[in-house]
Design a protein around this motif. Structure first.
Motif, short mmCIF file in Angstrom:
data_model
loop_
_atom_site.label_atom_id
_atom_site.label_comp_id
_atom_site.label_asym_id
_atom_site.label_seq_id
_atom_site.Cartn_x
_atom_site.Cartn_y
_atom_site.Cartn_z
N TYR A 161 0.82 -1.22 0.00
CA TYR A 161 0.00 0.00 0.00
C TYR A 161 0.86 1.27 0.00
O TYR A 161 0.56 2.23 -0.70
CB TYR A 161 -0.93 0.03 1.21
CG TYR A 161 -2.13 -0.87 1.07
CD1 TYR A 161 -2.78 -1.03 -0.13
CD2 TYR A 161 -2.63 -1.54 2.17
CE1 TYR A 161 -3.87 -1.85 -0.25
CE2 TYR A 161 -3.72 -2.36 2.06
CZ TYR A 161 -4.35 -2.52 0.84
OH TYR A 161 -5.44 -3.33 0.73
N LEU A 162 1.92 1.27 0.80
CA LEU A 162 2.78 2.46 0.86
C LEU A 162 3.49 2.70 -0.47
O LEU A 162 3.63 3.85 -0.90
CB LEU A 162 3.80 2.32 1.98
CG LEU A 162 3.24 2.43 3.39
CD1 LEU A 162 4.31 2.13 4.41
CD2 LEU A 162 2.65 3.80 3.62
N ALA B 263 0.95 4.14 -2.85
CA ALA B 263 0.59 5.51 -2.50
C ALA B 263 1.67 6.50 -2.93
O ALA B 263 1.37 7.65 -3.24
CB ALA B 263 0.36 5.62 -0.99
N ASP B 264 2.92 6.06 -2.99
CA ASP B 264 4.01 6.95 -3.37
C ASP B 264 4.08 7.20 -4.86
O ASP B 264 4.87 8.02 -5.31
CB ASP B 264 5.35 6.39 -2.88
CG ASP B 264 5.52 6.58 -1.38
OD1 ASP B 264 4.79 7.41 -0.82
OD2 ASP B 264 6.37 5.90 -0.80
N SER C 52 1.72 8.55 -6.74
CA SER C 52 1.04 9.77 -7.13
C SER C 52 1.89 11.02 -6.88
O SER C 52 1.95 11.91 -7.71
CB SER C 52 -0.30 9.89 -6.40
OG SER C 52 -0.09 9.90 -5.01
#
Length: 77
Positions: free
Chosen positions: A32-33, A36-37, A39
């Motif tokens: 997930y991290l 998320a990075d 964008s």
């Protein structure tokens, strides 16, 4: 490089989900991290803050397990 890490993390997440829930729970947040990075990249200090929050959360979990549910062998003496 990030796409490579996302691919490896995705393979690990989906491989371990069926085999071992604990391993899945370890790899899924990283997946997930990394996603998320994509964008908007953040500075490296954000990683330090995330690690500190993970360590603090682990400490809180250990303290809660120790004090909220004491060992029945020790408390019966």
């Amino acid at each position: 490089m990030t796409a490579l890490f996302v691919g490896v993390a995705g393979v690990l997440v989906h491989t371990y989900r069926a085999a071992n829930y604990t391993c899945w729970a370890i790899w899924m947040p990283m997946m997930y991290l990394l996603l998320a990075d994509f964008s908007h990249p953040e500075p490296w200090t954000v990683s330090l803050a995330r690690m500190a929050m993970n360590l603090a959360g682990g400490l809180v979990a250990l303290l809660a397990a120790r004090f909220l549910w004491p060992d029945p062998v020790c408390s019966s003496q």
